[in-house]
Design an enzyme around this catalytic site. Structure first.
Site, mmCIF file in Angstrom:
data_model
loop_
_atom_site.group_PDB
_atom_site.id
_atom_site.type_symbol
_atom_site.label_atom_id
_atom_site.label_comp_id
_atom_site.label_asym_id
_atom_site.label_seq_id
_atom_site.Cartn_x
_atom_site.Cartn_y
_atom_site.Cartn_z
ATOM 1 N N ASP A 141 0.834 -1.197 0.000
ATOM 2 C CA ASP A 141 0.000 0.000 0.000
ATOM 3 C C ASP A 141 0.869 1.248 0.000
ATOM 4 O OD1 ASP A 141 -1.915 1.909 0.283
ATOM 5 O OD2 ASP A 141 -2.373 1.451 2.375
ATOM 6 N N ASP A 199 -0.544 4.817 -6.239
ATOM 7 C CA ASP A 199 -1.227 4.050 -5.206
ATOM 8 C C ASP A 199 -1.374 2.584 -5.604
ATOM 9 O OD1 ASP A 199 -2.765 3.205 -3.115
ATOM 10 O OD2 ASP A 199 -4.583 4.232 -3.746
#
Ligand SMILES: *[C@@H]1O[C@H](CO)[C@@H](O)[C@H](O)[C@H]1NC(C)=O
Ligand SMILES: *[C@@H]1O[C@H](CO)[C@@H](O)[C@H](O)[C@H]1NC(C)=O
Length: 429
Positions: free
Chosen positions: A90, A319
């Site tokens: 992440d 992301d």
């Protein structure tokens, strides 16, 4: 878990200080829900849950991350001898956490309502076995047996000679659930590599929310900057850098797979150098506009006759965790029109023909253009039409207007330079 571990067998170390290993892939929950015709129901439940959680997140001002969208993972170990974990990668957060041996799980019913109304076999693909029933009519309304930690690898400090305690507690709110626990300090490694850092502070979760129970992964490894970390903990990659374990101050994410089936090869993660196997050797360096997320300025976007380029550009964050690309509503609407995707309100998602011939989506970044072909943004999600891999992002506060998720990373490798504070883009081969 054995099946999953088998998916994550690492490849050999490339050279002295450059480490490369596989990224695992599994379709995100949204795709899996769609594949079993449950996306509408799931979305309704999710929206109800999010509006509750978002409020809490605003109050606690911690990052909101949609865990249910995550699809890419790596294997890491903590402790001596090593205890292994499968973690989502992440880049939109900066903490490392795993379930602790003392994790009691939710005292609540952690089964989503849709689990209890979905046929057994389909249910097993996205819910814990305790939540699935062969005879739906007999499913209890409330289940107390489901423990979000039960099915996960859990860290047991008493089995490790390198553990030390830290004394601080943490409480992180994700879009889809809360994670609470305490911090400990351990030796960290990417599994079966010598990319190891000592003194890594990590979260030992003692309570994990319902959304986590539905995912087979154990926890999260944040790839963001230290400034984004809860309690200012140094993220593992920055520890590796600080401890002189890296040849070059880079980590590279190359993402491969999309689609409805889990596959061994979801891409490659390279630590300490460039990825010369999967990525073009020409790297365009883009300066970061903020060292929190891997945040850059996006100057424009176009597709076919649609084009937008606000004078100030937009702030955009790379992301790995979003699955899709989050963008301002007007842009998503414009792009959807350009590629012929239709919004289905019930599902909260855009759909289009899987084999439609559509124009590329083109980004302008730092004076250069980057083309995303339809193969990277038309995502198969089971039978029926494909999903258009964009979603409307309602950014607020310090959040960037765009989250550049995996569809863009599948077209361009991301080289994260932790020293110079820049993001390198190079064509995925
Ligand atoms: C790590 O090495 C062990 C022992 O060789 C092996 O059993 C395991 O599958 C490896 N794990 C990964 C992720 O490569
Ligand atoms: C941790 O491992 C020890 C040694 O095997 C065991 O006695 C203990 O019960 C474990 N702790 C938990 C909370 O499971």
């Amino acid at each position: 878990m054995n099946q999953l571990l088998a998916l994550l067998v690492a490849v050999a170390v490339v050279s002295a200080e450059v480490h490369q290993f596989n990224i695992g892939y599994r379709p995100n929950l949204r795709q899996r829900m769609n594949a079993v015709g449950k996306l509408g129901e799931y979305e309704k439940e999710r929206q109800a849950r999010i509006s509750k959680k978002s409020l809490q997140a605003v109050q606690s001002s911690s990052p909101i991350i949609d865990y249910e969208d995550m699809a890419y993972m790596v294997q890491i170990s903590l402790g001596t001898p090593a205890q292994n974990f499968v973690l989502f990668i992440d880049s939109g957060s900066s903490n490392l956490w795993v379930p602790d041996a003392t994790c009691a799980g939710g005292k609540d019913d952690t089964c989503g309502s849709y689990c209890k109304s979905t046929p057994y076999d389909a249910c097993l693909t996205f819910c814990q076995p305790e939540c699935c029933f062969k005879d739906l009519a007999s499913a209890p309304k409330v289940l107390s047996a489901a423990n979000a930690c039960q099915s996960k690898h859990r860290f047991n400090a008493t089995l490790s000679s390198s553990y030390s305690s830290n004394g601080q507690k943490f409480d992180m709110t994700y879009n889809t659930g809360e994670v609470k626990g305490f911090f400990g300090v351990e030796t960290f490694c990417f599994t079966n590599t010598t990319a190891c850092a000592t003194g890594q502070t990590f979260g030992q979760a003692t309570t994990i929310g319902e959304a986590f129970a539905k995912q087979p992964e154990d926890g999260i490894i944040g790839l963001g900057w230290p400034a984004l970390a809860v309690n200012q903990q140094t993220p593992p990659l920055f520890n590796l850098l600080n401890q002189g374990k890296l040849d070059l101050p880079y980590f590279v994410v190359y993402l491969a797979n999309i689609g409805p089936t889990s596959q061994i090869n979801g891409g490659a993660f390279t630590v300490g150098g460039l990825d010369t196997t999967h990525c073009d050797s020409n790297v365009d360096w883009v300066p970061l506009t903020s060292q929190t997320f891997w945040q850059i300025k996006l100057s424009g976007v176009s597709s076919g006759s649609y084009s937008q380029a606000p004078t100030a550009g937009w702030q955009a964050a790379a992301d790995t965790a979003a699955s899709f690309i989050g963008a301002p509503k007007s842009v998503v609407t414009g792009l959807a029109k350009a590629v012929g995707a239709t919004y289905i309100p019930l599902t909260g998602a855009f759909f289009m023909d899987c084999d439609a011939v559509v124009p590329d989506i083109v980004f302008t970044i730092n004076g250069k253009t980057y083309n995303m072909p339809s193969t990277s943004f038309v995502v198969s999600a089971g039978p029926g039409p494909c999903m258009f891999a964009f979603y409307e992002l309602t950014a607020g506060g310090f959040y960037p207007a765009w989250m550049l998720g995996p569809p863009f990373m599948r077209a361009y490798c991301h080289v994260h330079d932790m020293q110079a504070g820049r993001l390198g883009l190079s064509k995925a081969l």
